[in-house]
Design a protein around this motif. Structure first.
Motif, PDB file in Angstrom:
ATOM      1  N   LYS A   1      -1.285 103.013 125.205  1.00 51.77           N
ATOM      2  CA  LYS A   1      -1.276 102.657 123.785  1.00 51.77           C
ATOM      3  C   LYS A   1      -1.640 103.845 122.907  1.00 51.77           C
TER       4      LYS A   1
ATOM      5  N   TYR B   1       6.048 101.607 118.907  1.00 56.56           N
ATOM      6  CA  TYR B   1       5.239 102.801 118.750  1.00 56.56           C
ATOM      7  C   TYR B   1       5.842 103.638 117.631  1.00 56.56           C
TER       8      TYR B   1
ATOM      9  N   PHE C   1      -0.058 102.733 118.326  1.00 54.68           N
ATOM     10  CA  PHE C   1       0.424 101.397 118.647  1.00 54.68           C
ATOM     11  C   PHE C   1       0.266 100.507 117.436  1.00 54.68           C
TER      12      PHE C   1
END
Length: 219
Positions: A172, A200, A213
């Protein structure tokens, strides 16, 4: 066709005697020579016809006739991408296919591609296997100085697939999640699905690439 030799009839003895008497009157002759001439005149003469004979060549039996077997070349299955794997200790065809294909049903495909008929005996430690169209392309150990971008460029020759690589490995925040020594699975992009609700966003700040993220929830 070969004609038989004809037999010439001998001259009558009376004629031979007269001829011999004439020779004796002209020139003396020994008894031995006279006897030889009489025997030669009495024996039949073989006259050979001047006909060329066909030469018959017998087959050469010195070398045995060998059977020639023509083998049809086997056609190797095709693949879009092939990677190499060196067999390690305790690895089996089952474990290798589970690692690269996430499913043991690919054992037959890998065996056929590598000419393996009996995995229990043919698979040896140190041998190189060719894996056709694997779902996992590689297992990459992160080294110092590497980033998600550089790793993506190394395997996909494009930085635009950072999102897929991050999602597949559960990354992430690349700045904190990617650590030296960790192993990343490099997936075939065909098996990576990007959820439209989880994306993303690439932020470029002073030459450094970060992925943030962003969770988007449906209302």
């Amino acid at each position: 066709m070969i004609e038989e030799a004809s037999e010439e009839k001998p001259e009558p003895l009376s004629e031979v005697k007269e001829a011999t008497d004439r020779r004796i009157e002209k020139q003396p002759i020994s008894v031995q020579n006279l006897k030889a001439e009489l025997e030669q005149a009495a024996s039949p003469k073989i006259v050979k016809n001047d006909v060329p004979q066909q030469q018959v060549i017998a087959p050469d039996q010195s070398e045995p006739v060998q059977d020639i077997t023509i083998e049809t070349p086997s056609i190797k299955p095709s693949a879009n991408k092939v990677i190499n794997h060196e067999v390690q200790t305790n690895e089996t065809l089952f474990s290798i296919t589970m690692r690269y294909y996430l499913n043991s049903s690919y054992q037959a495909k890998v065996a056929e591609f590598n000419g393996i008929t009996n995995p229990a005996t043919d698979l040896q430690v140190g041998m190189k296997l060719n894996l056709p169209d694997p779902l996992i392309l590689a297992f990459h150990e992160v080294k110092q100085g590497e980033t998600l971008f550089s790793i993506t460029m190394n395997y996909y020759q494009s930085g635009s697939f950072q999102e897929q690589l991050a999602i597949y490995n559960g990354i992430k925040d690349p700045a904190s999640d990617i650590k030296i020594g960790m192993t990343l699975q490099i997936p075939n992009l065909l098996i990576v699905k990007v959820d439209k609700n989880e994306t993303y966003r690439v932020l470029i700040n002073k030459g450094k690439i970060h992925l943030r993220f962003i969770a988007t929830m449906r209302r």
